[in-house]
Structures are given as structure tokens and as C-alpha cells.
Design an enzyme around this catalytic site. Structure first.
Site, short mmCIF file in Angstrom:
data_model
loop_
_atom_site.label_atom_id
_atom_site.label_comp_id
_atom_site.label_asym_id
_atom_site.label_seq_id
_atom_site.Cartn_x
_atom_site.Cartn_y
_atom_site.Cartn_z
N VAL A 187 0.81 -1.23 0.00
CA VAL A 187 0.00 0.00 0.00
C VAL A 187 0.84 1.28 0.00
O VAL A 187 0.28 2.37 -0.12
CB VAL A 187 -0.98 0.03 1.20
CG1 VAL A 187 -2.02 -1.05 1.07
CG2 VAL A 187 -0.21 -0.08 2.52
N TYR A 188 2.14 1.18 0.15
CA TYR A 188 2.97 2.38 0.16
C TYR A 188 2.93 3.03 -1.24
O TYR A 188 3.28 2.40 -2.24
CB TYR A 188 4.42 2.07 0.53
CG TYR A 188 4.64 1.66 1.96
CD1 TYR A 188 3.62 1.69 2.90
CD2 TYR A 188 5.90 1.22 2.39
CE1 TYR A 188 3.83 1.31 4.22
CE2 TYR A 188 6.12 0.85 3.71
CZ TYR A 188 5.08 0.89 4.61
OH TYR A 188 5.31 0.50 5.92
N GLY A 189 2.47 4.27 -1.27
CA GLY A 189 2.36 4.95 -2.55
C GLY A 189 1.38 4.28 -3.49
O GLY A 189 1.50 4.42 -4.71
N LYS B 36 4.80 -6.17 2.82
CA LYS B 36 3.66 -6.47 3.68
C LYS B 36 2.39 -6.53 2.85
O LYS B 36 2.32 -5.93 1.77
CB LYS B 36 3.49 -5.40 4.77
CG LYS B 36 4.74 -5.03 5.53
CD LYS B 36 4.45 -3.94 6.54
CE LYS B 36 5.70 -3.25 6.99
NZ LYS B 36 6.30 -2.38 5.94
#
Length: 327
Positions: free
Chosen positions: A52-54, A80
Site C-alpha cells: 500500500v505504500y504509494g 507487507k
């Protein structure tokens, strides 16, 4: 850089990890490349990201840098899964979602395996054994080498780790848990850290610099260009700008003056050398910031400094947490 075993496993990682929370959003490919190169040159190996990062861009960006800039085999790539952009369900620990998310992460990373795969958070509506089975399937298929969790409370971590240990050879031992831990946030010491130590689970502290506040840059206001000045990240920083946090930051600055070093290095050295800690995960805006953090390798805090910082930041632990024999 010194290497440490990740929990009670054979995997060794650098004792500082590189975080990629802002990659693909606030950190562009040029700055990300400079950071990764500086990290690798310093002997760093653990690179932490998440699907989910960015919105997936962090993994995509890291994937473009693997091999082109740094040999894939020189890095411990950790990602993750489990967080979802759904206002009605923030976490999805179902087996179907997790395994599909892993396949998507591998595509973005451009690799056929990740060294460490972590469940991003506990899902209260999915049976825990179903969530953990996804870890077992991922490891047995060769797509994942080691498995861990993130943001699990003490009882959640203990339940998960014990379940995995109940069938050795069939279930994958949890190697680590990633949790926020710093002089400004010592909540993990109540139950998470004792559970991790007892069960052989390594701790990867996130936000080890108190969301940037422990560097001292907010002592006289919010500097432009900082996370605290960012519309997206200001609410993330704000909880650590109160009076109690200010006293801790002042103590860190005083210690830094006495040691002829920086508040960043003092705060990072403190958390790096706490019992049970394997590798604090550091996120930086640019390579210069990261290089300052990496220079902590040569610093070990004197016992009296550690004790003074422990005292000024000590959380209140009352019944039934830890030792309540004095009550």
C-alpha cells in the site's frame, strides 16, 4: 554494518533497515536510487516496503532499482500485505486476499520471491489460522523465504506465534514483528516486547525517530519541507508535538550535546540497542538524511545516558502489566 539474526531464525539482516513509506509519492526515483545506493554502500541489507505504500508505487520503484543499481542477492527485501483502501474494512487477512496481494507485490518488485513477507495488521473478522495459513502457503511455494507480522498487539502476537510453533515443520515460525517503537512511543514494552522475547520473535521498530520529532527539528516550530508541514503527514506528526514529548526531545538534545553528536543519532542508537530489537527501519527524505542516520553505526550510548533517557521517557505500567509486585 553489523548484521543480526532476525528472531530465532537463520536469516541475518543489517541492524538498520531502509524504509520506503514515501517512495513513489514524496520520494522520486532519483532520490530513491541515491538512498538505496548509500544504504548498500554502508553495508545495509534490509529494505522494507508494503503493497500500500504509494498505492503500490513504492514496490514498483524498488523493483526498477533491483539489479539495475544493487544486486538483488545483496538485499533482504521485505514487504507487507493486508492493509486495504476500504473505509469499511481497513484490514483484510483472508487467505484469498493475502495470496493475491503477494502475487501482485512480486510483479511490481520484478522478482519471484521476497525474503520477508509480513501481515500488515491483525484482521478481527478473519480467523487467525486462515491468515497464518497464507504465510505457510507462501513459504512452501517458494515465493516467500521468511514470514512475520506487523502491528499485532501482545495477545495477538502471542497467539499467532504460539499457533505457528505448535506444528514445527508444517507451519512457518514467525521471524519478526514490526511495531512503532521510539523514545516517544514505548507502548510495545508493556506486552508485545515480552511476548516477542519469550517466543523468539525479532522486533523491527518503525518510526524509531518518533516520526521525525526526535531529530529536534520541531523544537522551535515546524520547518517547511518537513513531514509536519505536509498536508498528508501533518496529522501523523502532530501527536508527538505536545509538552511531554518536548521534555523528551530536550533530554535527547542535551545528551547529543554532551556526546558531540546529533539528536538523531542518540535517539536511533537508543532504540537500536534495546533488548529484542533487530533493526530499526528508517525512512529518509533524501540520501543526505539517510547518511546521517547510517553514521550511527559507530555510536554506542554510555550506560548513564541510556538510563537518563529511560527515566525521562518511562511509560506508566500498572496492573496487570509486567511487574506489579510493588502495588
Amino acid at each position: 554494518m553489523e548484521q543480526r539474526h532476525l528472531g530465532r531464525t537463520g536469516l541475518r539482516v543489517s541492524r538498520i533497515g531502509l524504509g520506503t513509506l514515501t517512495w513513489g509519492r514524496d520520494t522520486d526515483e532519483h532520490d530513491a536510487a541515491d538512498q538505496l545506493k548509500a544504504f548498500w554502500d554502508a553495508g545495509g541489507t534490509l529494505v522494507d516496503t508494503a503493497d500500500v505504500y504509494g498505492g503500490g508505487e513504492a514496490e514498483h520503484l524498488l523493483g526498477r532499482l533491483l539489479d539495475n543499481l544493487v544486486p538483488r542477492q545483496d538485499l533482504v527485501v521485505a514487504t507487507k500485505a493486508g492493509s486495504v483502501p476500504d473505509p469499511y474494512r481497513r484490514f483484510d487477512g483472508s487467505r484469498g486476499h493475502l495470496l493475491a496481494a503477494l502475487d501482485a507485490s512480486l510483479r511490481r518488485l520484478g522478482t519471484d520471491y521476497v525474503d520477508l513477507w509480513q501481515i500488515h495488521a491483525f484482521d478481527p473478522v478473519t480467523p487467525l489460522d486462515e491468515t497464518l495459513q497464507a504465510l505457510d502457503l507462501a513459504v512452501s511455494s517458494g515465493r516467500v523465504r521468511y514470514a512475520g507480522v506487523s502491528n499485532f498487539s501482545g495477545w495477538q502476537l502471542a497467539k499467532a506465534a504460539t499457533w505457528q510453533l505448535a506444528a514445527p515443520g508444517l507451519r512457518t515460525r514467525l521471524a519478526c514483528t514490526q511495531m512503532e517503537y521510539s523514545l516517544l512511543q514505548r507502548g510495545v514494552e508493556r506486552e508485545v516486547l515480552p511476548a516477542a522475547l519469550d517466543l523468539g520473535v525479532g522486533l523491527l521498530p518503525s518510526s524509531p525517530l518518533g516520526r521525525g520529532v526526535l531529530t529536534g527539528k520541531y523544537r522551535t516550530g515546524t520547518p517547511s519541507g518537513s513531514r509536519g508541514a505536509s498536508e498528508q503527514l501533518a496529522p501523523f506528526v502532530e501527536p508527538y508535538l505536545d509538552e511531554a514529548a518536548g521534555r523528551i526531545v530536550d533530554a535527547v538534545a542535551t545528551a547529543a550535546d554532551g556526546l558531540a553528536t546529533t539528536p538523531l543519532q542518540v535517539a536511533l542508537a537508543w532504540v537500536r540497542d534495546r533488548p529484542g530489537v533487530v533493526a530499526p527501519v528508517v525512512g529518509a527524505r533524501n540520501a543526505q538524511q539517510l547518511t546521517e542516520a547510517l553514521s550511527v553505526e559507530a555510536l554506542s550510548l554510555p550506560d548513564e545516558i541510556c538510563q537518563a533517557l529511560d527515566d525521562v521517557s518511562a511509560p506508566v505500567h500498572r496492573y496487570p502489566d509486567q511487574d506489579w509486585s510493588t502495588l
